[in-house]
Design an enzyme around this catalytic site. Structure first.
Site, PDB file in Angstrom:
ATOM      1  N   GLY A 110       4.694-111.772 -18.397  1.00 42.30           N
ATOM      2  CA  GLY A 110       5.577-110.796 -17.769  1.00 42.30           C
ATOM      3  C   GLY A 110       4.875-109.471 -17.531  1.00 42.30           C
TER       4      GLY A 110
ATOM      5  N   ILE B 273      10.976-112.221 -11.473  1.00 41.48           N
ATOM      6  CA  ILE B 273       9.785-112.138 -12.328  1.00 41.48           C
ATOM      7  C   ILE B 273      10.098-112.994 -13.559  1.00 41.48           C
ATOM      8  CG2 ILE B 273      10.560-109.930 -13.304  1.00 41.48           C
ATOM      9  CD1 ILE B 273       7.553-109.209 -13.661  1.00 41.48           C
ATOM     10  N   TYR B 274       9.429-114.133 -13.636  1.00 43.12           N
ATOM     11  CA  TYR B 274       9.727-115.112 -14.682  1.00 43.12           C
ATOM     12  C   TYR B 274       8.451-115.643 -15.302  1.00 43.12           C
ATOM     13  CZ  TYR B 274      14.585-115.701 -13.073  1.00 43.12           C
ATOM     14  OH  TYR B 274      15.903-115.511 -12.748  1.00 43.12           O
TER      15      TYR B 274
ATOM     16  N   TYR C  34      12.184-104.360 -19.413  1.00 41.20           N
ATOM     17  CA  TYR C  34      12.074-103.430 -18.290  1.00 41.20           C
ATOM     18  C   TYR C  34      12.084-101.979 -18.766  1.00 41.20           C
ATOM     19  CZ  TYR C  34      13.081-107.659 -15.641  1.00 41.20           C
ATOM     20  OH  TYR C  34      13.037-108.922 -15.136  1.00 41.20           O
TER      21      TYR C  34
ATOM     22  N   GLY D 164       2.199-112.418 -22.654  1.00 43.69           N
ATOM     23  CA  GLY D 164       1.704-111.390 -21.743  1.00 43.69           C
ATOM     24  C   GLY D 164       1.884-111.690 -20.267  1.00 43.69           C
TER      25      GLY D 164
END
Length: 176
Positions: free
Chosen positions: A110, A98-99, A144, A108
């Site tokens: 991510g 996820i980049y 995260y 926004g």
């Protein structure tokens, strides 16, 4: 003002774009903290076009692009079943990548890609979403944690000849 971010599945004809974006975002994220030799050794294998095509064609993996206007702002890769890099959680989905591109970080992307991942997990009926993140990538770990992930294990990741440690983080999928 929040920009409108569109997320769509990567199409077969977009594979060269995916390959280039995957390499670009990886290099932008990790080159400054690793030796050029280790980065080059990893990149030459991980971003080989045949490997990218094989990952794309795996029935247990899915890729998405995030766009802001005409620009690709990031991408997401999800794995289920045997495509997952670890099998520690039962009935789970892995966020392998996820980049957001450097130009679109902090806008926004991510969060939008994470929302896509969580929706895909709900649709798939899995109980957990998990990921591995380099123990030295504090910015990602904080992101995260803010998204509700918590550490549950560690695993090794080989970057060239450097064996590194990833923190494995998980999030319980709730049904609305």
């Amino acid at each position: 003002m929040t920009e409108h971010i569109q997320v769509h599945p990567v199409q077969p004809e977009e594979l060269p774009i995916l390959r280039d974006l995957a390499e670009e975002t990886f290099l932008d994220t990790f080159s400054s903290q690793n030796t050029p030799q280790n980065i080059s050794a990893y990149a030459s294998v991980a971003f080989d076009m045949d490997r990218v095509r094989a990952e794309y064609e795996n029935a247990h993996s899915r890729f998405w692009f995030a766009r802001i206007g005409p620009d690709i702002a990031g991408y997401l890769k999800l794995n289920t079943g045997p495509a997952q890099t670890e099998q520690d959680l039962e009935n789970a989905m892995e966020i392998e990548r996820i980049y957001a591109t450097r130009a679109f970080q902090g806008r926004g992307v991510g969060k939008r890609l994470m929302a896509t991942a969580l929706e895909a997990a709900r649709e798939a009926g899995v109980n957990w979403v998990w990921l591995g993140v380099w123990e030295h990538n504090q910015k990602a770990i904080a992101f995260y944690e803010h998204q509700g992930f918590e550490p549950f294990s560690r695993h090794s990741f080989r970057l060239g000849d450097d064996e590194q440690t990833d923190v494995m983080m998980k999030k319980k999928i709730t049904r609305d």
